[in-house]
Design a protein around this motif. Structure first.
Motif, PDB file in Angstrom:
ATOM      1  N   ASP A   1       0.818  -1.211   0.000  1.00 48.47           N
ATOM      2  CA  ASP A   1       0.000   0.000   0.000  1.00 48.47           C
ATOM      3  C   ASP A   1       0.858   1.269   0.000  1.00 48.47           C
TER       4      ASP A   1
ATOM      5  N   GLY B   1      -0.240   5.389  -4.417  1.00 51.77           N
ATOM      6  CA  GLY B   1      -0.868   6.653  -4.825  1.00 51.77           C
ATOM      7  C   GLY B   1      -0.238   7.840  -4.123  1.00 51.77           C
TER       8      GLY B   1
ATOM      9  N   ARG C   1      -1.129   8.868 -10.160  1.00 48.83           N
ATOM     10  CA  ARG C   1      -1.136   7.679  -9.288  1.00 48.83           C
ATOM     11  C   ARG C   1      -0.553   6.456  -9.993  1.00 48.83           C
TER      12      ARG C   1
ATOM     13  N   HIS D   1       1.974   3.138  -9.046  1.00 43.65           N
ATOM     14  CA  HIS D   1       1.765   1.696  -9.232  1.00 43.65           C
ATOM     15  C   HIS D   1       2.949   1.084  -9.995  1.00 43.65           C
TER      16      HIS D   1
ATOM     17  N   PHE E   1      -4.392  -6.494  -5.589  1.00 39.37           N
ATOM     18  CA  PHE E   1      -5.648  -5.852  -6.001  1.00 39.37           C
ATOM     19  C   PHE E   1      -6.785  -6.504  -5.226  1.00 39.37           C
TER      20      PHE E   1
ATOM     21  N   ARG F   1     -12.298   2.106  -7.722  1.00 38.77           N
ATOM     22  CA  ARG F   1     -11.424   3.199  -8.191  1.00 38.77           C
ATOM     23  C   ARG F   1     -11.803   3.621  -9.608  1.00 38.77           C
TER      24      ARG F   1
ATOM     25  N   GLU G   1      -7.641   4.188 -13.570  1.00 39.37           N
ATOM     26  CA  GLU G   1      -6.640   3.655 -12.634  1.00 39.37           C
ATOM     27  C   GLU G   1      -6.678   2.123 -12.651  1.00 39.37           C
TER      28      GLU G   1
HETATM   29  C1  IPE Z   1      -1.794   0.197  -3.245  1.00 42.65           C
HETATM   30  O1  IPE Z   1      -1.529   1.556  -3.293  1.00 42.65           O
HETATM   31  C2  IPE Z   1      -2.046  -0.391  -4.608  1.00 42.65           C
HETATM   32  C3  IPE Z   1      -3.424  -0.860  -4.818  1.00 42.65           C
HETATM   33  C4  IPE Z   1      -4.385  -0.831  -3.936  1.00 42.65           C
HETATM   34  C5  IPE Z   1      -3.708  -1.422  -6.120  1.00 42.65           C
HETATM   35  P1  IPE Z   1      -2.695   2.619  -3.279  1.00 42.65           P
HETATM   36  O2  IPE Z   1      -3.109   2.897  -4.672  1.00 42.65           O
HETATM   37  O3  IPE Z   1      -3.798   2.187  -2.363  1.00 42.65           O
HETATM   38  O4  IPE Z   1      -1.949   3.869  -2.677  1.00 42.65           O
HETATM   39  P2  IPE Z   1      -2.532   4.924  -1.648  1.00 42.65           P
HETATM   40  O5  IPE Z   1      -3.010   4.157  -0.462  1.00 42.65           O
HETATM   41  O6  IPE Z   1      -3.644   5.641  -2.342  1.00 42.65           O
HETATM   42  O7  IPE Z   1      -1.375   5.799  -1.337  1.00 42.65           O
END
Ligand code: IPE
Ligand code: IPE
Ligand code: MG
Length: 248
Positions: free
Chosen positions: A28, A31, A41, A45, A72, A79, A83
């Motif tokens: 996690d 983003g 974002r 990834h 995932f 989302r 994305e």
């Molecule tokens: C984790 O990072 C990746 C997925 C859930 C696919 P996030 O995308 O949740 O990143 P933050 O939490 O918004 O920073």
């Protein structure tokens, strides 16, 4: 024995002869990592996918038996469509590269989750990756994809109910082991250590049944910044814990 960079050697506490069998990671913070850099974002990834590659290789090098990562969730479909499709695109790219390098890396890969909503191409790549690596005996890396712990338990309950309805088993005879055997993780040992980077202090539907007696390690480091040294810190913290499983 792995070759460590000087910085990693400075993490003194890890006893590599006493590793947990199974480490699980909630990948996690992608983003927020991107946002802090003024990037989209999706760039987070992409960086997170690189971190995964580094950490999976490291786990194999130190002799870890099982690594399970949350890539995932069943909730991540909420989302924006762009994305989601960027994440699926990165997965495709990753799998194509992984397939190309498999003979060298020899990491056994498995996918845990409901793959049915994925594109035919992705499903096929996931199956191919699993098939090619079936006979590898190094670290087994499980990628949780469209995975949700509650969804997994509901599926197991349905399967057991159907077996009862078909007269194959009696409801009163169902054991914890029977339920475990109907989960995506059937046959795997429970995770010993669950790591969540990014500062969030929750499971977010990751392995709730399997983590009943796991040790938890939280860090503010965002997943794309997670290094082998960070993993060493988590392993050292794990080794300092006293696991009692309800005993004394
Ligand atoms: C984790 O990072 C990746 C997925 C859930 C696919 P996030 O995308 O949740 O990143 P933050 O939490 O918004 O920073
Ligand atoms: C958990 O992270 C899912 C993955 C890392 C794949 P989320 O970012 O989706 O979790 P919440 O929304 O912060 O609980
Ligand atoms: Mg997140």
């Amino acid at each position: 024995m792995p070759i460590f960079k000087a910085k990693e050697r400075e993490t003194p506490q890890v006893d590599f002869s006493r590793l947990p069998r199974h480490v699980a990671i909630i990948m996690d913070g992608n983003g927020r990592w991107a946002k802090r850099r003024g990037l989209p974002r999706t760039a987070g990834h992409a960086a997170g996918a690189e971190t995964f590659r580094t950490i999976a290789t490291y786990c194999k090098d130190i002799g870890l038996e099982y690594l399970t990562v949350y890539a995932f969730s069943t909730e991540n479909w909420k989302r924006p469509a762009e994305e989601v499709s960027a994440i699926m695109g990165l997965l495709k790219k990753y799998l194509l590269e992984a397939i190309g390098k498999m003979e060298k890396d020899r990491v056994k890969m498995k996918f845990l989750g409901d793959l049915s909503p994925l594109s035919d191409e992705l499903k096929e790549l996931c199956l191919r990756t699993e098939e090619i690596s079936t006979h590898y005996d190094g670290c087994q890396v499980n990628i949780c994809l469209n995975y949700g712990g509650r969804d997994e338990i509901v599926r197991a309950a349905r399967a057991l109910a159907a077996e009862c309805a078909a007269g194959q088993r009696k409801a009163e005879d169902i054991t914890e082991a029977d339920l475990s055997a109907h989960l995506y993780t059937a046959g795997l040992p429970d995770p010993d250590l669950v790591i969540r980077p990014s500062g969030e202090l929750r499971l977010s539907n990751f392995l709730p049944w399997q983590s009943a007696y796991a040790e938890f390690y939280f860090t503010d480091v965002l997943w794309p910044d997670f290094t082998r040294e960070e993993l060493n810190k988590a392993l050292a913290a794990y080794q300092a814990r006293s696991r009692r499983f309800g005993g004394v």
